[in-house]
Enzyme design. Structure first.
Site, PDB file in Angstrom:
ATOM      1  N   ASP A   8       0.884  -1.164   0.000  1.00  0.00           N
ATOM      2  CA  ASP A   8       0.000   0.000   0.000  1.00  0.00           C
ATOM      3  C   ASP A   8       0.923   1.216   0.000  1.00  0.00           C
ATOM      4  OD1 ASP A   8      -2.130   1.761   0.241  1.00  0.00           O
ATOM      5  OD2 ASP A   8      -2.259   1.524   2.417  1.00  0.00           O
ATOM      6  N   GLU A  69      -1.379  -1.566  -4.690  1.00  0.00           N
ATOM      7  CA  GLU A  69      -2.642  -0.857  -4.889  1.00  0.00           C
ATOM      8  C   GLU A  69      -2.486   0.158  -6.012  1.00  0.00           C
ATOM      9  OE1 GLU A  69      -5.877   0.404  -1.840  1.00  0.00           O
ATOM     10  OE2 GLU A  69      -4.451   2.063  -1.979  1.00  0.00           O
ATOM     11  N   ASP A 142      -2.233   0.934   7.336  1.00  0.00           N
ATOM     12  CA  ASP A 142      -1.496   0.743   6.082  1.00  0.00           C
ATOM     13  C   ASP A 142      -1.024  -0.706   5.942  1.00  0.00           C
ATOM     14  OD1 ASP A 142      -1.234   3.685   5.152  1.00  0.00           O
ATOM     15  OD2 ASP A 142      -0.519   3.710   7.213  1.00  0.00           O
TER      16      ASP A 142
END
Length: 159
Positions: A8, A69, A142
């Site tokens: 991420d 992502e 996260d």
């Protein structure tokens, strides 16, 4: 058994999560956490730190593949640019390690982890906990997001 590194990306905080699929089809959390860079240093130095620390993770764990992502439109242009720069560094490190990378949107992650593309953050985090058999929701957020991205990749590969 496949080991996937989920990422991420972010300049200040990049979440990472390593998930392995077992022969019985269950999932196992190998490691998770964040790479953080100090806010008061120049952007190029922060990106260099991210690159270096990500390379250390790649060498330590030697994942079979990576999932990142995708950048989605944000109303804050400054944040979108910073995340885009971090994504570029992440993609470079993965590429230089000779690994394939898959990219998933936040809605694809929600769909794969919870079965509902509009699931809330708490729903996703709870499903990550359940799917990995963890006693608590992974922290910080996260890291939980990165684990969800790795789970998404493993689920997507199965189909």
């Amino acid at each position: 058994m496949t080991l996937v590194l989920g990422i991420d990306p972010g300049t200040a905080t990049t979440g990472y999560g390593l998930v392995r699929d077992r022969e019985d089809g269950s999932l196992e959390s190998i490691d998770f956490g964040t790479i953080q860079t100090p806010p008061r240093i120049e952007a190029h130095k922060r990106l260099s730190m991210l690159f270096s620390q990500l390379n250390e993770l790649l060498l330590l764990h030697r994942p079979d593949s990576c999932a990142v992502e995708k950048l989605f439109f944000q109303s804050n242009v400054k944040t979108a640019i910073a995340v885009g720069q971090a994504r570029g560094v992440v993609l470079l490190a993965i590429s230089e390690a000779g690994l394939d990378v898959s990219e998933y949107t936040p809605n694809e992650v929600k769909q794969a982890v919870t079965g509902y593309g509009s699931a809330g953050k708490k729903q996703v985090q709870e499903m990550v906990r359940v799917l990995l058999g963890l006693p608590d929701i992974p922290r910080p957020d996260d890291a939980a997001d990165a684990l969800a991205i790795a789970i998404t990749h493993l689920h997507t590969r199965r189909f």
